[in-house]
Design a protein around this motif. Sequence first.
Motif, mmCIF file in Angstrom:
data_model
loop_
_atom_site.group_PDB
_atom_site.id
_atom_site.type_symbol
_atom_site.label_atom_id
_atom_site.label_comp_id
_atom_site.label_asym_id
_atom_site.label_seq_id
_atom_site.Cartn_x
_atom_site.Cartn_y
_atom_site.Cartn_z
ATOM 1 N N ILE B 6 0.885 -0.974 -0.031
ATOM 2 C CA ILE B 6 0.059 0.156 -0.001
ATOM 3 C C ILE B 6 0.818 1.216 0.183
ATOM 4 C CG2 ILE B 6 -1.638 1.310 1.292
ATOM 5 C CD1 ILE B 6 -2.599 -1.440 2.484
ATOM 6 N N LEU B 7 0.705 1.989 -1.097
ATOM 7 C CA LEU B 7 1.363 3.387 -1.141
ATOM 8 C C LEU B 7 0.506 4.460 -0.713
ATOM 9 C CD1 LEU B 7 3.657 5.290 -2.209
ATOM 10 C CD2 LEU B 7 2.739 5.195 -4.362
ATOM 11 N N ILE B 8 0.830 5.464 0.308
ATOM 12 C CA ILE B 8 -0.141 6.475 0.647
ATOM 13 C C ILE B 8 0.712 7.788 0.433
ATOM 14 C CG2 ILE B 8 -0.681 7.558 2.838
ATOM 15 C CD1 ILE B 8 -1.308 4.704 4.264
ATOM 16 N N SER B 9 -0.159 8.996 -0.096
ATOM 17 C CA SER B 9 0.095 10.082 -0.309
ATOM 18 C C SER B 9 -0.753 10.906 0.248
ATOM 19 C CB SER B 9 0.628 10.252 -1.757
ATOM 20 O OG SER B 9 1.365 11.624 -1.783
ATOM 21 N N ALA B 25 -5.276 4.035 10.049
ATOM 22 C CA ALA B 25 -6.474 3.096 9.337
ATOM 23 C C ALA B 25 -6.032 2.263 8.620
ATOM 24 C CB ALA B 25 -7.300 4.317 8.594
ATOM 25 N N ALA B 26 -4.840 2.289 7.775
ATOM 26 C CA ALA B 26 -4.443 1.297 6.797
ATOM 27 C C ALA B 26 -3.542 0.308 7.472
ATOM 28 C CB ALA B 26 -3.831 1.887 5.588
ATOM 29 N N LYS B 27 -2.708 0.485 8.609
ATOM 30 C CA LYS B 27 -1.519 -0.237 8.688
ATOM 31 C C LYS B 27 -1.597 -1.801 9.125
ATOM 32 C CE LYS B 27 -1.156 1.451 13.616
ATOM 33 N NZ LYS B 27 -1.949 0.492 14.374
ATOM 34 N N ASP B 28 -2.691 -2.000 9.490
ATOM 35 C CA ASP B 28 -2.782 -3.605 9.700
ATOM 36 C C ASP B 28 -3.532 -4.354 8.406
ATOM 37 O OD1 ASP B 28 -2.636 -3.086 12.323
ATOM 38 O OD2 ASP B 28 -4.920 -2.666 12.914
ATOM 39 N N VAL B 94 -3.455 2.111 -3.880
ATOM 40 C CA VAL B 94 -2.833 3.523 -3.573
ATOM 41 C C VAL B 94 -3.912 4.347 -2.827
ATOM 42 C CG1 VAL B 94 -2.002 6.045 -4.524
ATOM 43 C CG2 VAL B 94 -1.251 3.656 -5.453
ATOM 44 N N LEU B 95 -3.371 4.943 -1.522
ATOM 45 C CA LEU B 95 -4.298 5.490 -0.831
ATOM 46 C C LEU B 95 -3.925 7.019 -0.548
ATOM 47 C CD1 LEU B 95 -4.732 3.160 2.278
ATOM 48 C CD2 LEU B 95 -6.334 3.582 0.052
ATOM 49 N N SER B 96 -4.761 8.191 -0.553
ATOM 50 C CA SER B 96 -4.277 9.370 -0.369
ATOM 51 C C SER B 96 -5.272 10.034 0.708
ATOM 52 C CB SER B 96 -4.598 10.127 -2.030
ATOM 53 O OG SER B 96 -3.982 11.281 -1.784
ATOM 54 N N GLY B 97 -4.615 11.040 1.360
ATOM 55 C CA GLY B 97 -5.465 11.672 2.525
ATOM 56 C C GLY B 97 -5.034 11.543 3.941
ATOM 57 N N ILE B 98 -5.754 11.367 4.965
ATOM 58 C CA ILE B 98 -7.295 11.681 4.683
ATOM 59 C C ILE B 98 -7.122 13.303 4.868
ATOM 60 C CG2 ILE B 98 -9.341 11.619 6.062
ATOM 61 C CD1 ILE B 98 -8.487 9.307 7.358
ATOM 62 N N ASN B 99 -7.791 13.649 3.583
ATOM 63 C CA ASN B 99 -7.774 14.993 3.545
ATOM 64 C C ASN B 99 -8.408 15.985 4.400
ATOM 65 O OD1 ASN B 99 -6.907 17.320 1.413
ATOM 66 N ND2 ASN B 99 -9.076 17.912 1.432
ATOM 67 N N HIS B 100 -7.933 17.335 4.807
ATOM 68 C CA HIS B 100 -8.548 18.060 5.822
ATOM 69 C C HIS B 100 -9.596 18.890 4.886
ATOM 70 C CE1 HIS B 100 -5.715 17.794 9.387
ATOM 71 N NE2 HIS B 100 -5.107 17.120 8.286
ATOM 72 N N HIS B 146 -12.272 5.547 11.764
ATOM 73 C CA HIS B 146 -13.141 4.168 11.935
ATOM 74 C C HIS B 146 -13.663 3.752 10.426
ATOM 75 C CE1 HIS B 146 -15.907 1.512 14.042
ATOM 76 N NE2 HIS B 146 -16.893 1.680 12.912
ATOM 77 N N CYS B 147 -14.225 4.679 9.541
ATOM 78 C CA CYS B 147 -14.850 4.448 8.272
ATOM 79 C C CYS B 147 -13.812 4.054 7.570
ATOM 80 C CB CYS B 147 -15.344 5.638 7.870
ATOM 81 S SG CYS B 147 -16.748 6.311 8.687
ATOM 82 N N ALA B 148 -12.267 4.542 7.447
ATOM 83 C CA ALA B 148 -11.568 3.885 6.588
ATOM 84 C C ALA B 148 -11.022 2.536 7.036
ATOM 85 C CB ALA B 148 -10.273 5.032 6.652
ATOM 86 N N LYS B 149 -10.926 2.318 8.299
ATOM 87 C CA LYS B 149 -10.631 1.135 8.834
ATOM 88 C C LYS B 149 -11.769 -0.275 8.222
ATOM 89 C CE LYS B 149 -7.876 0.953 12.737
ATOM 90 N NZ LYS B 149 -7.938 1.167 14.095
ATOM 91 N N LYS B 150 -13.145 0.350 8.125
ATOM 92 C CA LYS B 150 -13.973 -0.720 7.538
ATOM 93 C C LYS B 150 -13.641 -0.683 6.307
ATOM 94 C CE LYS B 150 -16.453 -1.488 11.357
ATOM 95 N NZ LYS B 150 -16.404 -2.914 11.583
ATOM 96 N N LEU B 151 -13.599 0.457 5.287
ATOM 97 C CA LEU B 151 -13.595 0.276 4.055
ATOM 98 C C LEU B 151 -12.372 -0.145 3.303
ATOM 99 C CD1 LEU B 151 -15.212 3.752 3.410
ATOM 100 C CD2 LEU B 151 -16.041 1.608 2.704
ATOM 101 N N ILE B 152 -11.143 0.219 3.910
ATOM 102 C CA ILE B 152 -9.826 -0.128 3.158
ATOM 103 C C ILE B 152 -9.826 -1.837 2.940
ATOM 104 C CG2 ILE B 152 -7.409 -0.435 3.469
ATOM 105 C CD1 ILE B 152 -7.522 2.278 4.632
ATOM 106 N N PRO B 153 -10.102 -2.683 3.862
ATOM 107 C CA PRO B 153 -10.122 -4.043 3.606
ATOM 108 C C PRO B 153 -11.096 -4.564 2.376
ATOM 109 C CG PRO B 153 -11.108 -3.724 5.702
ATOM 110 C CD PRO B 153 -10.311 -2.375 5.267
#
Lengths: 255, 255
Positions: B6-9, B25-28, B94-100, B146-153
Amino acid sequence: MKKPLILISNDDGFEAKGLYALVEAAKDFGEIVVVVPDRHRSGVGHCITMDDPLRIELYREEDGIRYYRTNGTPVDCIKFGQKVILRDRHIDLVLSGINHGSNSSVSLLYSGTMAAAIEGCFEGSKAAGFSLLDYAYDADFTTAIHCAKKLIPQILAAELPPQIALNINIPQVPLNEIKGVKITRQTKGYWAEDLEPRKDAFGRTYYWISGYLVDQDHKEDCCQWALTHNYVSVQPVQIDMTAYHCMNNLKFMEE
Amino acid sequence: MKKPLILISNDDGFEAKGLYALVEAAKDFGEIVVVVPDRHRSGVGHCITMDDPLRIELYREEDGIRYYRTNGTPVDCIKFGQKVILRDRHIDLVLSGINHGSNSSVSLLYSGTMAAAIEGCFEGSKAAGFSLLDYAYDADFTTAIHCAKKLIPQILAAELPPQIALNINIPQVPLNEIKGVKITRQTKGYWAEDLEPRKDAFGRTYYWISGYLVDQDHKEDCCQWALTHNYVSVQPVQIDMTAYHCMNNLKFMEE
């Protein structure tokens, strides 16, 4: 009849030969106002300037045409045209270019030229970006000017849906080799880029972006096909980027 | 089973709270590598750096995660991830954010966050940009994480067509007020911007961009509707910007 009001911008900056080519092509068809970046701003896409103060100056006035330059991006230039210079006037047509280099396929997303045109169409103006398939600083715009002169009055007369920008690319060939105009869709592709490492004078590594467009499509209804076969490519572009074809297949469970 | 790569920006820069929220949210769910701008780069859209040398440095290494920062844009960061840091490895997501701040409606086109996600999907990775509806520097990311943790997998497991980026916006409300997830289309709209004139210390005029999003749509299948009704908006975004609905009506005469 009232002359159409035409706002012109670009991403190659106020000195670009392509800018003056576009003014030459458009000047008989309306009242022209030019607002362009004060330097080369290729590849800035839909960038706006949020962290710096923006400035604008009138740098030229010739044949009844006012030329302004800003320290902003092409999209900022359109906002200056709409909100400051031509405030409270309806802009009939926003033109951008003529870009030095192609904006076919996915180059559309990186293009400052096309971002200016797209920004232009948001609030009810017609809009078109012109690009010549020649990156040279001193490119010959003879064919491009001729084609733009034919197309601009047709765009002004056309019935177009709202919020459409035309992405117009012109092959760099003598006029008699242009086969005609094709309405195209965006070629599937991507930029196979490389980040080339180099050493600076202090031994530190830096990188330049370089690359080439990979055509994943090769179909006759695409911009790349038209251009490689010496057609002028006219592509209607929309603001809505929703991938409707996969909306129904997406399922994300709640809690 | 091999861990997904997973690449994060992001576009808020290497110090942004939202970046660390996304890592959390993504690390697991995979092996994480972070490549982000060395400063705030909001609103830069799909800008790439063509006129300046690009540099990259490892600025942090923690819990097996390498964090790099570059002087480039969000899109440049993705290119660094793909072509330099993770060269020759397949990036699963590829994940980007979490945008403010929100990236709904036409903000998508200006967004550096979404440009990074879109760039990410060009060459076969899945991609998603996350945005929280809160511009504050010290925004509370509890609900968003919380939402990102649900959605990423679920994104990792989903069957998605190629070259799709998900534009995911999350309301800033307590978790128990989130009504669920809606698959949405892009709200028709534009930014009613103003360029506010001010005087600098030398009496010269400069301008700041300011404005607000105008919703021209108000339909229930749109991102803006979902967000104002406390749904998480998941929007599939495509690279192809062709306005297919007006291709047949366009006619441009040849010579």
